[in-house]
Write an enzyme that holds these catalytic residues in place. Sequence first.
Site, PDB file in Angstrom:
ATOM      1  CD  GLU A 258       4.712  97.817  -1.554  1.00 12.02           C
ATOM      2  OE1 GLU A 258       4.312  96.642  -1.424  1.00 12.02           O
ATOM      3  OE2 GLU A 258       4.215  98.611  -2.353  1.00 12.02           O
ATOM      4  CB  CYS A 297       8.395  90.973   0.521  1.00  6.58           C
ATOM      5  SG  CYS A 297       8.949  91.626  -1.056  1.00  6.58           S
TER       6      CYS A 297
END
Length: 674
Positions: A258, A297
């Site tokens: 990720e 994020c």
Amino acid sequence: MKTIQLLNYERDRWIAGDGNFADIASAIDGSVIARTGSSGLDFGAMLSHARDVGGPALRAMTFHQRARMIKGLGLAIMERKAELYALNPLTGATRKDGWIDIEGGAMTLLSFSSKGRRELPDAHVLLDGDVEQLSKTGSFIGQHIYTPLHGAAVHINAFNFPVWGMLEKLAPTLLAGMPAIVKPASSTAYLCEAAFRVMVETGLLPPGAIQLIVGGVGDLFDHLGGQDVVSFTGSASTALKLKSHPVVQRESVKFVAEQDSLNASVLGPDAGPDTPEFDLFVKEVVNEMTVKAGQKCTAIRRAMAPAEFLDALEGAIRDRLAKTTVGDPREEASRMGALVSCAQRDDVRAQVKKLVASGARIVAGDPDASAGPDGGAFMQPILLRADDPWHSSAVHDVEAFGPVSTIMPYRDLADAVALANRGMGSLVLSLFSFSADAARDFIQGAAAFHGRMLVINRDNFKESTGHGSPLPVLVHGGPGRAGGSEEMGGIRGVKHYMQRTAIQSTPAMIAAISEQYIPGGPKNFITDAHPFRKRMSELAIGDTLKTASRIVTVADIEHFAEFTGDNFYAHMDEEAAKASPIFDGRVAHGYLILSFAAGLFVDPDPGPVLANTGLEDLRFLTPLYPGDAMRVELTVRSKSLKSEDTGVVRWAVEIFNQKDELVATYDLLTENLP
Ligand code: NAP
């Protein structure tokens, strides 16, 4: 404040590193708050301990036992959250930011626990898909199954969500039955360590189930093997370095990444300044810039609007940002806290310079202005504007991981989709629009490039979970630049820590292997009591009730037709039924067969079966003609707990005629007392 010495949790012992400690500074004033280090740890032995001690203990538990265990961990975090909130501001985060991290993390554990108890069997093996018939008589069949990997899951987390980041990985890993070694980012490791300690102190985890490294990972990667998983969250450059490690390559170590992404949000072509969607868009862009000081994020890095609305958008965002007070996160008046460290702030300033160099200009905020108490990592939110986004490649490529966003114009929706996709893969993309046509074109044009997409408008904004919130039940991740992986997504996320295997054998063998009833597998015909008179714990997989049989007559069919109004030709018109390519004459209604089946297998008294909650996979296989007999075999296929007080039994229902041909099959779901 006394400096905290962070401890590693190595092979079920709390130990400090033996030197080479690094200081961790408070985001608020730069003072040293903790010392961290992992030198001296035997990383190879940690992996062996996870594989040899933690793995077997977890694999001995069923999915439901592990689900109850992670529920206990989530409840413990909630009970002791005050200890975690006390540390939270030191990371620069406000109380609201901390809620996402701490309570959001605990809720992720609870969500996975609940999914595990509802959607996984109380067994050790997870079936994947249906039985595949591989032979004429059915003695040789195929079935895909999932079992837990026998290695260790190495979790490497980013600094921004020290609690949630750990728990969103631990929940699916532990539910799968795999032990984990957690390595938090150093700058916020003290908060992660505190949450980790809460879980260890519950006593719910078997030895070796979790370990913690506060500091570097030493030679850990040299000891990885093909049963291990690395699950990484952080920057693209670190991900590249770690997944290129020769051992990861040589041993085909599963690598879940990720990483950073240039998420976008698009103001729909219909969403002019006088629409509710325009206001919602402004609110969301500002929210995403300022929550966690933009260190998310999923934050909106690129905000796109029809060219004719861009000036209005710039003004509206600027006005709203002017109302955002930046300051000490412990003070209630502060809407935005600090970045995690002064080094992170310097990095964001450097990235803003790159954006400016590539043609964007700053239209709100000053990156170099002081914005909070001295010594802290405070920064004003920065809004940039790129008027020519097709010639400013940096706005689609450079991630300023802080309170920074760039607005840019688009010509038409196709142009917006193409610009959004220029990020080369993102975690999330949103559209603010009330137009169904725009939503369809947008999703179909962009979905391949983005892991999660939202269409927000006046009808759903009040209940919307927002652009930036990953949810345990939905996948989090994205293609390309975002890492090319997925996490969470309910049970999908659990499967990353398991191996899928195709099993071939007799139905009896596969039923024994999977601890679940398989069509064609052995049945245990019970005669001591009706299965509806047994609590769930007293029912065994494969327990079968064989009912008496009854003849279905023309009078039954006509009565049913008149009673329900279902006069379909196949039941009521002998000539027409004969003329059809399917029937030899009038047949019983499928619904009549189901009703008679219930009449044959139901036991009428209250409890332990509380209710019929559904039928699944219904198939009518052989027509039932007037004069034919029917009987039922009702078999316990699987059981799962729904809550402490109720559970769900899945029954395989097979209806046979007098020649023992299958007339119909389906799964019946009932809610039962446990
Ligand atoms: P980072 O510098 O890449 O660090 C991420 C993690 O990797 C940290 O735990 C770090 O530990 C560790 N690490 C660094 N070098 C390593 C090495 N050689 N061997 C083993 N571990 C190593 O990223 P970050 O600055 O913490 O986080 C910010 C970035 O993460 C942003 O780019 C953001 O977009 C991304 N992010 C993505 C997601 C997502 O879900 N996609 C979520 C959050 C953040 P140390 O701290 O000890 O160096």
